[in-house]
Scaffold this motif. Structure first.
Motif, mmCIF file in Angstrom:
data_model
loop_
_atom_site.group_PDB
_atom_site.id
_atom_site.type_symbol
_atom_site.label_atom_id
_atom_site.label_comp_id
_atom_site.label_asym_id
_atom_site.label_seq_id
_atom_site.Cartn_x
_atom_site.Cartn_y
_atom_site.Cartn_z
ATOM 1 N N HIS A 135 1.366 -0.872 0.108
ATOM 2 C CA HIS A 135 -0.380 0.240 -0.081
ATOM 3 C C HIS A 135 0.539 1.432 -0.141
ATOM 4 O O HIS A 135 1.876 1.683 0.846
ATOM 5 C CB HIS A 135 -0.709 -0.212 1.146
ATOM 6 C CG HIS A 135 -2.350 0.952 1.100
ATOM 7 N ND1 HIS A 135 -1.858 1.928 1.004
ATOM 8 C CD2 HIS A 135 -3.454 1.027 1.159
ATOM 9 C CE1 HIS A 135 -2.524 2.738 1.306
ATOM 10 N NE2 HIS A 135 -4.067 1.898 0.688
ATOM 11 N N ILE A 136 0.823 2.004 -0.790
ATOM 12 C CA ILE A 136 1.672 2.753 -1.009
ATOM 13 C C ILE A 136 2.025 4.263 -0.123
ATOM 14 O O ILE A 136 3.229 4.657 0.531
ATOM 15 C CB ILE A 136 1.676 3.724 -2.491
ATOM 16 C CG1 ILE A 136 3.032 4.822 -2.448
ATOM 17 C CG2 ILE A 136 0.113 4.419 -2.992
ATOM 18 C CD1 ILE A 136 3.691 4.572 -2.908
ATOM 19 N N ILE A 137 0.663 4.725 0.488
ATOM 20 C CA ILE A 137 0.755 5.340 1.782
ATOM 21 C C ILE A 137 1.537 4.802 2.924
ATOM 22 O O ILE A 137 1.702 5.199 3.778
ATOM 23 C CB ILE A 137 -1.040 6.050 1.880
ATOM 24 C CG1 ILE A 137 -1.052 6.795 0.864
ATOM 25 C CG2 ILE A 137 -0.538 7.192 3.059
ATOM 26 C CD1 ILE A 137 -2.794 7.482 0.737
ATOM 27 N N GLN A 243 -9.421 -4.221 -12.528
ATOM 28 C CA GLN A 243 -8.458 -3.249 -11.777
ATOM 29 C C GLN A 243 -8.194 -2.768 -11.227
ATOM 30 O O GLN A 243 -6.934 -2.289 -10.445
ATOM 31 C CB GLN A 243 -9.037 -2.051 -12.795
ATOM 32 C CG GLN A 243 -8.344 -1.390 -14.137
ATOM 33 C CD GLN A 243 -8.437 -0.371 -14.333
ATOM 34 O OE1 GLN A 243 -10.112 0.371 -15.002
ATOM 35 N NE2 GLN A 243 -7.957 0.181 -15.661
ATOM 36 N N LEU A 244 -9.316 -3.075 -10.299
ATOM 37 C CA LEU A 244 -9.496 -2.567 -8.021
ATOM 38 C C LEU A 244 -8.299 -3.572 -7.568
ATOM 39 O O LEU A 244 -7.714 -3.152 -7.061
ATOM 40 C CB LEU A 244 -11.072 -2.931 -7.696
ATOM 41 C CG LEU A 244 -11.185 -1.525 -8.532
ATOM 42 C CD1 LEU A 244 -12.971 -1.636 -7.586
ATOM 43 C CD2 LEU A 244 -11.081 -0.107 -7.590
ATOM 44 N N LYS A 249 -3.021 -4.312 -4.597
ATOM 45 C CA LYS A 249 -2.340 -5.910 -3.966
ATOM 46 C C LYS A 249 -2.790 -6.029 -2.687
ATOM 47 O O LYS A 249 -2.287 -7.066 -2.318
ATOM 48 C CB LYS A 249 -1.245 -6.413 -5.117
ATOM 49 C CG LYS A 249 -1.453 -6.320 -6.094
ATOM 50 C CD LYS A 249 -0.384 -7.047 -7.464
ATOM 51 C CE LYS A 249 -0.610 -7.293 -8.555
ATOM 52 N NZ LYS A 249 0.298 -7.031 -9.848
ATOM 53 N N TRP A 250 -2.826 -5.124 -2.113
ATOM 54 C CA TRP A 250 -2.081 -5.310 -1.008
ATOM 55 C C TRP A 250 -3.471 -5.897 0.342
ATOM 56 O O TRP A 250 -3.478 -5.963 0.301
ATOM 57 C CB TRP A 250 -2.325 -3.415 0.228
ATOM 58 C CG TRP A 250 -3.500 -2.512 -1.075
ATOM 59 C CD1 TRP A 250 -3.234 -1.797 -1.801
ATOM 60 C CD2 TRP A 250 -4.982 -2.588 -0.230
ATOM 61 N NE1 TRP A 250 -4.732 -1.299 -1.347
ATOM 62 C CE2 TRP A 250 -5.130 -1.680 -0.203
ATOM 63 C CE3 TRP A 250 -5.217 -3.338 1.206
ATOM 64 C CZ2 TRP A 250 -7.144 -1.140 0.099
ATOM 65 C CZ3 TRP A 250 -6.097 -2.549 1.690
ATOM 66 C CH2 TRP A 250 -7.508 -1.811 1.106
ATOM 67 N N LEU A 251 -4.876 -5.843 -0.770
ATOM 68 C CA LEU A 251 -5.642 -6.642 -0.213
ATOM 69 C C LEU A 251 -6.220 -8.094 -0.697
ATOM 70 O O LEU A 251 -5.813 -8.174 -1.609
ATOM 71 C CB LEU A 251 -7.162 -5.788 -0.156
ATOM 72 C CG LEU A 251 -8.724 -6.703 0.066
ATOM 73 C CD1 LEU A 251 -8.708 -6.482 1.609
ATOM 74 C CD2 LEU A 251 -9.462 -5.610 -0.382
ATOM 75 N N VAL A 264 -8.401 3.027 -1.136
ATOM 76 C CA VAL A 264 -8.019 1.844 -2.071
ATOM 77 C C VAL A 264 -8.083 2.300 -3.484
ATOM 78 O O VAL A 264 -8.515 4.171 -3.683
ATOM 79 C CB VAL A 264 -10.111 1.164 -2.350
ATOM 80 C CG1 VAL A 264 -9.606 0.417 -4.009
ATOM 81 C CG2 VAL A 264 -10.390 0.853 -0.834
ATOM 82 N N PHE A 265 -7.025 2.343 -4.268
ATOM 83 C CA PHE A 265 -6.946 3.199 -5.463
ATOM 84 C C PHE A 265 -7.635 2.463 -6.636
ATOM 85 O O PHE A 265 -7.154 1.799 -6.364
ATOM 86 C CB PHE A 265 -5.233 3.133 -5.549
ATOM 87 C CG PHE A 265 -4.926 2.997 -4.124
ATOM 88 C CD1 PHE A 265 -4.610 4.570 -3.746
ATOM 89 C CD2 PHE A 265 -4.302 2.720 -2.972
ATOM 90 C CE1 PHE A 265 -3.665 5.192 -2.761
ATOM 91 C CE2 PHE A 265 -3.090 2.844 -2.076
ATOM 92 C CZ PHE A 265 -3.020 3.947 -2.014
#
Length: 625
Positions: A135-137, A243-244, A249-251, A264-265
């Protein structure tokens, strides 16, 4: 028509080379995070070599710029909020190329490359449901925590950067104390390679990524998903479910936990955009903006409209899940149930042979060999997919980047391309070795004047492997070639949601194999240190003791741990049995000194009641090895 397209493709690729950025000059002096760096000639040469690897392929440089521009706004925002110098924003490019699920040979994962235990100590959730390293953040917040801890010791952001690889104590051992708090540093051949590699990334991307430089074709947005499913987020954002999943991919499941906020990005495709190659958009090293008008090798100007018709946009990595499996995947081992890349296929059973597969499918062995490029002496492999009709002459995407452990045959099977066609498109000889990182052409033949390209950033590194301080930072070793099997992600049905049960931890109770012990926390001891000491997971320690990572540990605190009983098993010492013949004048004391054993042991081993000796007497000595 085909010849015309090939000619246009050659012109296009020639234009891409003509627009490639000019070689970047490494300055004699530069500044990083408030530290003035004086770069000596020997170090400049090393940095230039890395720069050449980063920028020699315009195709790969463009891909990396595009991907970095997508995530960089989030990195910049977190660094600013946490008070970390913005210059660190180029480190994820070096660490992971902004690929969320990158895994190193030491099992460091994600954008900032954390190992599980260290990520947890930095406050990231890592379990079978959520992995915030991807997760980028969350991952960037974790990295800032590490930088703050490290810089508290060094008061020098350059040394903090070095410790990101070496660990805190590793860096303390390898640098001069005079550099603590230094505002000026010399970069030379003795400077740690990790710093020089970072400076190359800094110089390569500073004018192309960050500070308002965005992608032309899409941007990344976030949506509060706490307690929702990805299907619900898909409905709310209008973004396809697949796409989601690709961007989140953190989920590890479809349901987003509700224990805290989870963003969610999702991508937003920009309309009427003009695809362009990477160009300088200003900055300290700017060479000026590059026009979007393309010039061919014969200097003829090509209009923007013609460029759009000519140019297909390269894929961003190995796009999608290949092979693409459709049909009744639960019966993939049976005939007439699935298709692989749109071609009828079947999966081989555990004890399958070519003959049994031919019998089960009704396809002759000779045809199975031909359809799957199996040689005369070849056979089938258990659980591998095999085509029951001819493969295609070209792939559905343009390129594939060779990953560790892949073979040409495996790639031809994954994409449903005839092996000879794949080799022909890439001008490969029968005995030519397939190298990791190579760009394979799947749809068209690579033109003669276009050299073989490699994704140099994915190549295994050859630098030294250094001692790592586990308690300070995720163990970071240089990425090596991974010999692990390929995994195939089966597509979910449109109405499918994936739910995963939380991990069930072992009960904290004595068993035939395990015993409960109480550990007393020592000075500066961490959860990670305890988990490593007893070979247990941090999650288990927290569960057994009803603790939270954020609470930390106190000196003298008692922690219950379940430990294997083999840890306490008494081991028989390994000894060397020696026979000593007593010489004239020797005493029991002299012999004990000679062999480093106790006189009492000498008497015991030889059944003697006193220290008397006889000339020529033979004594048994049991000496530990």
């Amino acid at each position: 028509m085909r010849k015309t397209f090939t000619a246009l493709l050659i012109l296009l690729l020639a234009s891409l080379r003509s627009l490639a950025q000019a070689p970047i000059t490494v300055p004699n002096e530069m500044e990083f995070a408030g530290v003035k760096l004086k770069i000596h000639a020997d170090a400049r040469k090393e940095i230039e070599q890395t720069l050449d690897l980063l920028t020699r392929s315009q195709y790969h440089f463009q891909r990396l710029v595009d991907r970095s521009r997508l995530y960089m706004p989030y990195v910049e925002q977190v660094l600013k909020q946490e008070g970390i110098p913005e210059d660190f924003k180029y480190l994820p490019i070096q660490e992971s190329q902004f690929v969320s699920d990158t895994v190193s040979s030491s099992n460091a994962v994600g954008f900032w490359q954390f190992k599980k235990a260290s990520a947890q100590e930095l406050g990231l959730r890592v379990d079978n449901i959520v992995d915030e390293r991807k997760h980028i953040i969350a991952a960037t917040v974790g990295a800032t925590k590490y930088f703050k801890r490290s810089n508290f010791v060094f008061d020098n952001w350059v040394l903090s950067l070095q410790s990101y690889l070496q660990g805190l104590t590793g860096t303390q051992r390898s640098v001069d104390d005079k550099l603590y708090g230094a505002k000026t540093m010399v970069i030379n051949s003795k400077t740690h390679w990790y710093i020089k590699k970072f400076l190359a990334h800094y110089l390569a991307f500073q004018d192309f990524v960050g500070s308002g430089k965005y992608r032309d074709d899409m941007s990344l947005h976030d949506y509060e998903g706490r307690g929702k499913t990805l299907r619900q987020v898909s409905s709310a954002t209008g973004v396809e479910y697949d796409q989601l999943r690709s961007y989140n991919k953190w989920l590890n499941q479809s349901k987003i936990p509700d224990d805290k906020s989870y963003l969610v990005f999702y991508p937003d495709q920009k309309r009427n955009h003009q695809p362009v190659v990477a160009r300088n958009e200003g900055g300290s090293g700017s060479k000026g903006n590059t026009s979007t008008t393309t010039r061919t090798s014969n200097t003829k100007t090509v209009s923007k409209a013609e460029t759009r018709r000519m140019r297909f946009k390269p894929i961003a990595g190995n796009v999608g899940a290949f092979p693409r499996i459709s049909g009744n995947t639960s019966k993939a081992y049976e005939p007439d149930q699935i298709e692989l890349n749109g071609i009828p296929a079947i999966r081989a059973k555990n004890t399958e042979t070519l003959q049994s597969l031919a019998t089960r499918t009704g396809v002759k062995m000779a045809k199975l060999r031909r359809f799957n490029d199996i040689g005369d002496r070849g056979n089938v492999r258990a659980h591998q997919y095999y085509y029951l009709k001819r493969k295609k002459n070209k792939g559905k995407v343009h390129y594939h980047i060779v990953q560790p452990g892949e073979t040409l045959w495996g790639i031809s099977q994954d994409y449903g391309i005839k092996l000879k066609k794949l080799m022909h498109k890439n001008r490969m000889r029968d005995n030519e070795q397939l190298k990791v990182g190579r760009v394979l052409w799947l749809r068209f033949i690579r033109p003669k004047d276009i050299p073989v390209e490699f994704s140099n950033l994915n190549q295994p590194q050859t630098q030294e492997v250094l001692v790592v301080d586990h308690s300070a930072k995720p163990e970071k070793t240089v990425k090596e070639k991974l010999d692990k099997p390929r995994t195939v992600e089966l597509p979910l049905r449109e109405d499918t949601e994936l739910f995963i049960e939380p991990v069930q931890y072992r009960a904290l109770e004595n068993t035939a194999t395990d015993t409960v012990i109480t550990h007393r926390v020592g000075y500066q001891e961490t959860f990670f240190a305890i988990s490593r000491e007893y070979s247990v997971e941090i999650d288990e320690i927290l569960e057994w003791n009803q603790l939270n990572l954020s609470d930390g540990l106190q000196i003298g605190q008692e922690v219950k741990v379940l430990v294997s009983k083999t840890r306490f098993a008494k081991l028989e010492p390994v000894v060397e049995v020696i026979t000593h013949e007593v010489q004239k004048g020797e005493t029991m004391w002299a012999i004990s000194r000679k062999y480093g054993v106790a006189i009492e042991d000498l008497r015991s081993w030889n059944n003697k009641s006193d220290n008397s000796l006889s000339l020529g007497e033979k004594l048994i000595i049991r000496k530990p090895k």
